[in-house]
Scaffold this motif. Structure first.
Motif, PDB file in Angstrom:
ATOM      1  N   ALA A  74      -1.697   7.362  -6.767  1.00 22.85           N
ATOM      2  CA  ALA A  74      -2.007   7.644  -5.333  1.00 22.85           C
ATOM      3  C   ALA A  74      -1.067   8.790  -4.708  1.00 22.85           C
ATOM      4  O   ALA A  74      -1.621   9.785  -4.495  1.00 22.85           O
ATOM      5  N   LEU A  75       0.035   8.850  -5.264  1.00 22.75           N
ATOM      6  CA  LEU A  75       1.141   9.810  -5.001  1.00 22.75           C
ATOM      7  C   LEU A  75       0.704  11.318  -5.613  1.00 22.75           C
ATOM      8  O   LEU A  75       0.654  12.109  -5.134  1.00 22.75           O
ATOM      9  N   SER A  76       0.504  11.153  -7.089  1.00 24.64           N
ATOM     10  CA  SER A  76      -0.090  12.307  -7.731  1.00 24.64           C
ATOM     11  C   SER A  76      -1.100  12.884  -7.222  1.00 24.64           C
ATOM     12  O   SER A  76      -1.409  14.243  -7.006  1.00 24.64           O
ATOM     13  N   ARG A  77      -2.202  11.984  -6.884  1.00 20.29           N
ATOM     14  CA  ARG A  77      -3.432  12.479  -6.248  1.00 20.29           C
ATOM     15  C   ARG A  77      -3.125  13.238  -4.893  1.00 20.29           C
ATOM     16  O   ARG A  77      -3.762  14.239  -4.586  1.00 20.29           O
ATOM     17  N   LEU A  78      -2.085  12.795  -3.964  1.00 17.23           N
ATOM     18  CA  LEU A  78      -1.921  13.211  -3.031  1.00 17.23           C
ATOM     19  C   LEU A  78      -1.329  14.653  -2.840  1.00 17.23           C
ATOM     20  O   LEU A  78      -1.553  15.520  -2.363  1.00 17.23           O
ATOM     21  N   ASN A  79      -0.388  14.643  -3.800  1.00 19.88           N
ATOM     22  CA  ASN A  79       0.319  15.818  -4.152  1.00 19.88           C
ATOM     23  C   ASN A  79      -0.659  16.975  -4.674  1.00 19.88           C
ATOM     24  O   ASN A  79      -0.610  18.209  -4.567  1.00 19.88           O
ATOM     25  N   ARG A  80      -1.713  16.775  -5.402  1.00 16.35           N
ATOM     26  CA  ARG A  80      -2.508  17.607  -6.240  1.00 16.35           C
ATOM     27  C   ARG A  80      -3.715  18.163  -5.233  1.00 16.35           C
ATOM     28  O   ARG A  80      -3.919  19.075  -5.091  1.00 16.35           O
ATOM     29  N   GLU A  81      -4.134  17.251  -4.564  1.00 19.65           N
ATOM     30  CA  GLU A  81      -5.262  17.371  -3.474  1.00 19.65           C
ATOM     31  C   GLU A  81      -4.757  17.674  -2.118  1.00 19.65           C
ATOM     32  O   GLU A  81      -5.576  18.283  -1.393  1.00 19.65           O
ATOM     33  N   GLY A  82      -3.678  17.625  -1.805  1.00 19.88           N
ATOM     34  CA  GLY A  82      -3.078  17.820  -0.385  1.00 19.88           C
ATOM     35  C   GLY A  82      -3.351  16.871   0.639  1.00 19.88           C
ATOM     36  O   GLY A  82      -2.818  16.970   1.699  1.00 19.88           O
ATOM     37  N   ALA A  83      -4.301  15.908   0.302  1.00 21.45           N
ATOM     38  CA  ALA A  83      -4.454  14.792   1.313  1.00 21.45           C
ATOM     39  C   ALA A  83      -5.297  13.526   0.532  1.00 21.45           C
ATOM     40  O   ALA A  83      -5.589  13.696  -0.697  1.00 21.45           O
ATOM     41  N   LEU A  84      -4.852  12.378   1.321  1.00 21.85           N
ATOM     42  CA  LEU A  84      -5.483  11.121   0.608  1.00 21.85           C
ATOM     43  C   LEU A  84      -6.031  10.446   1.880  1.00 21.85           C
ATOM     44  O   LEU A  84      -5.163  10.013   2.839  1.00 21.85           O
ATOM     45  N   ASP A  85      -7.293  10.053   1.831  1.00 20.17           N
ATOM     46  CA  ASP A  85      -7.759   9.089   2.755  1.00 20.17           C
ATOM     47  C   ASP A  85      -7.653   7.794   2.606  1.00 20.17           C
ATOM     48  O   ASP A  85      -7.736   7.382   1.138  1.00 20.17           O
ATOM     49  N   ALA A  86      -7.785   6.818   3.344  1.00 18.75           N
ATOM     50  CA  ALA A  86      -7.420   5.542   3.193  1.00 18.75           C
ATOM     51  C   ALA A  86      -6.324   5.268   2.190  1.00 18.75           C
ATOM     52  O   ALA A  86      -6.461   4.400   1.062  1.00 18.75           O
ATOM     53  N   PRO A  87      -5.212   5.685   2.496  1.00 18.82           N
ATOM     54  CA  PRO A  87      -4.003   5.314   1.443  1.00 18.82           C
ATOM     55  C   PRO A  87      -3.743   4.024   1.183  1.00 18.82           C
ATOM     56  O   PRO A  87      -3.957   3.260   2.088  1.00 18.82           O
ATOM     57  N   PRO A  88      -3.096   3.559  -0.022  1.00 20.14           N
ATOM     58  CA  PRO A  88      -2.746   2.285  -0.060  1.00 20.14           C
ATOM     59  C   PRO A  88      -1.648   1.682   0.846  1.00 20.14           C
ATOM     60  O   PRO A  88      -0.575   2.545   1.300  1.00 20.14           O
ATOM     61  N   PHE A  89      -1.621   0.583   1.137  1.00 23.64           N
ATOM     62  CA  PHE A  89      -0.626   0.012   2.014  1.00 23.64           C
ATOM     63  C   PHE A  89       0.721   0.422   1.569  1.00 23.64           C
ATOM     64  O   PHE A  89       1.897   0.669   2.479  1.00 23.64           O
ATOM     65  N   GLU A  90       1.197   0.237   0.328  1.00 25.24           N
ATOM     66  CA  GLU A  90       2.668   0.247  -0.339  1.00 25.24           C
ATOM     67  C   GLU A  90       2.965   1.675  -0.057  1.00 25.24           C
ATOM     68  O   GLU A  90       4.153   1.996   0.122  1.00 25.24           O
ATOM     69  N   LEU A  91       1.841   2.730  -0.286  1.00 29.78           N
ATOM     70  CA  LEU A  91       2.376   4.349  -0.031  1.00 29.78           C
ATOM     71  C   LEU A  91       2.848   4.543   1.210  1.00 29.78           C
ATOM     72  O   LEU A  91       3.745   5.220   1.730  1.00 29.78           O
ATOM     73  N   LEU A  92       1.910   4.132   2.286  1.00 29.67           N
ATOM     74  CA  LEU A  92       2.225   3.973   3.602  1.00 29.67           C
ATOM     75  C   LEU A  92       3.670   3.390   4.027  1.00 29.67           C
ATOM     76  O   LEU A  92       4.321   4.149   4.657  1.00 29.67           O
ATOM     77  N   GLU A  93       3.954   2.306   3.671  1.00 23.91           N
ATOM     78  CA  GLU A  93       5.023   1.584   3.801  1.00 23.91           C
ATOM     79  C   GLU A  93       6.159   2.407   3.270  1.00 23.91           C
ATOM     80  O   GLU A  93       7.348   2.379   4.093  1.00 23.91           O
ATOM     81  N   CYS A  94       6.288   2.616   2.266  1.00 25.75           N
ATOM     82  CA  CYS A  94       7.374   3.539   1.556  1.00 25.75           C
ATOM     83  C   CYS A  94       7.584   4.760   2.295  1.00 25.75           C
ATOM     84  O   CYS A  94       8.707   4.977   2.783  1.00 25.75           O
ATOM     85  N   LEU A  95       6.320   5.550   2.562  1.00 27.28           N
ATOM     86  CA  LEU A  95       6.825   6.794   3.349  1.00 27.28           C
ATOM     87  C   LEU A  95       7.421   6.383   4.788  1.00 27.28           C
ATOM     88  O   LEU A  95       8.085   7.348   5.533  1.00 27.28           O
ATOM     89  N   SER A  96       6.748   5.358   5.266  1.00 30.94           N
ATOM     90  CA  SER A  96       7.415   5.281   6.825  1.00 30.94           C
ATOM     91  C   SER A  96       8.922   4.738   6.936  1.00 30.94           C
ATOM     92  O   SER A  96       9.586   5.384   7.700  1.00 30.94           O
ATOM     93  N   LEU A  97       9.458   4.058   5.809  1.00 32.43           N
ATOM     94  CA  LEU A  97      10.672   3.840   5.503  1.00 32.43           C
ATOM     95  C   LEU A  97      11.343   5.102   5.387  1.00 32.43           C
ATOM     96  O   LEU A  97      12.603   5.260   5.905  1.00 32.43           O
ATOM     97  N   ALA A  98      10.966   5.985   4.443  1.00 32.31           N
ATOM     98  CA  ALA A  98      11.459   7.299   4.327  1.00 32.31           C
ATOM     99  C   ALA A  98      11.545   7.997   5.505  1.00 32.31           C
ATOM    100  O   ALA A  98      12.729   8.924   5.878  1.00 32.31           O
ATOM    101  N   GLY A  99      10.459   7.921   6.455  1.00 31.06           N
ATOM    102  CA  GLY A  99      10.863   8.767   7.617  1.00 31.06           C
ATOM    103  C   GLY A  99      11.685   7.949   8.406  1.00 31.06           C
ATOM    104  O   GLY A  99      12.521   8.861   9.275  1.00 31.06           O
TER     105      GLY A  99
END
Length: 308
Positions: A74-99
């Motif tokens: 999911a992260l590689s697709r986000l970086n490659r495409e610039g956007a990710l619809d309906a992202p996995p919960f785990e990616l959202l949670e990890c990025l929220s903590l990073a924020g």
């Protein structure tokens, strides 16, 4: 145990509440590859083989979400495409903590430094350092404020990319700990390069950990992460470390030989120890942690000195 950042995964788990006869049964010891490194899982439990398989499946699932090294993650697709619809919960949670850590650190922790990381890696492969102009251009493609994040969509501005190398392994440790706790295991130590302890050792004592920079710490229901600015370097001479300053685009100045932070969770400790390497001195390091409840400095070794 010597803490070696991002070298191996070790899970040591035992079920203290089992009857003595059950605890005496042979456990499961698996050795292989996980998180791109040598991995070891030791579980003392009658169903150790099945639990180990579930741990490995969970790690594999998380790598399919968070890894930069799997092209279809999911992260590689986000970086490659610039956007990710309906992202996995785990990616959202990890990025929220990073924020959260980005804000607490005044921007020192910033996962959008991936364009800079790629620039330094490519320059090092060519036997040189990036030019000032190249760094400036890469810096223009970074910045946490330019990330758009919600449950429906994650979006990056053109040219941006994210790395979770400063938080992802801690996050995996937390998720595996949750899985094992759900299995009924109470006394667990997980090492993904960052440490997460659930409970204590089966005999009731703390999990003892010797730090690579000197000193020791005992863990009980707590996590620990250690970062070293020169622990991994782009160049063979060991001058340019892998932790980059999002303000300048340069490797972290070697104020610290290593910094060890403990926290309630491994992802939080991981991100804070990364940010800590960009602080200038002990007062600045203490101010960083003052804004994050439940965290503390376990060791901070100034560069060029012994224990600190």
């Amino acid at each position: 145990m010597t803490l070696s950042r991002r070298r191996f995964l070790t899970i040591t788990a035992a079920m203290a509440l089992l009857p003595a006869a059950s605890r005496a049964q042979p456990g499961r010891h698996w050795v292989g590859q996980a998180l791109g490194a040598r991995a070891s899982i030791r579980i003392d439990h009658p169903e150790a083989e099945a639990i180990t398989a579930r741990c490995l499946a969970e790690i594999d699932r998380l790598e399919n979400i968070l890894s930069l090294y799997r092209p279809d993650s999911a992260l590689s697709r986000l970086n490659r495409e610039g956007a990710l619809d309906a992202p996995p919960f785990e990616l959202l949670e990890c990025l929220s903590l990073a924020g959260t850590v980005h804000r607490a650190s005044g921007g020192l922790f910033d996962p959008t430094v991936q364009p800079l990381w790629s620039l330094w890696a490519e320059a090092a492969a060519a036997g040189r350092r990036p030019s000032w102009q190249a760094r400036r251009e890469a810096l223009a493609r970074t910045g946490w404020r330019r990330l758009r994040l919600d449950a429906a969509r994650i979006a990056l501005e053109p040219g941006m990319a994210i790395t979770l190398n400063g938080i992802g392994q801690g996050y995996v440790a937390d998720r595996v700990a949750s899985l094992l706790k759900a299995e009924g295991l109470d006394d667990i130590l997980i090492d993904t390069g960052e440490l997460r302890a659930l409970g204590a050792r089966p005999d009731g004592t703390e999990w003892p950990v010797r730090l690579a920079g000197g000193g020791a710490v005992g863990l009980r229901a707590r996590a620990l992460a250690t970062s070293a600015p020169l622990g991994t370097c782009f160049d063979a001479a060991g001058r340019d470390g892998h932790i980059l300053d999002p303000r300048s685009g340069m490797p972290a100045p070697p104020a610290w030989r290593s910094v060890s932070i403990s926290a309630p969770g491994a992802a939080l400790a991981d991100a804070l120890s990364t940010a800590a390497c960009l602080t200038a001195d002990r007062p600045a390091l203490e101010r960083l942690l003052a804004g994050v409840p439940g965290t503390r400095i376990e060791a901070a070794h100034p560069h060029g000195t012994g224990r600190g």
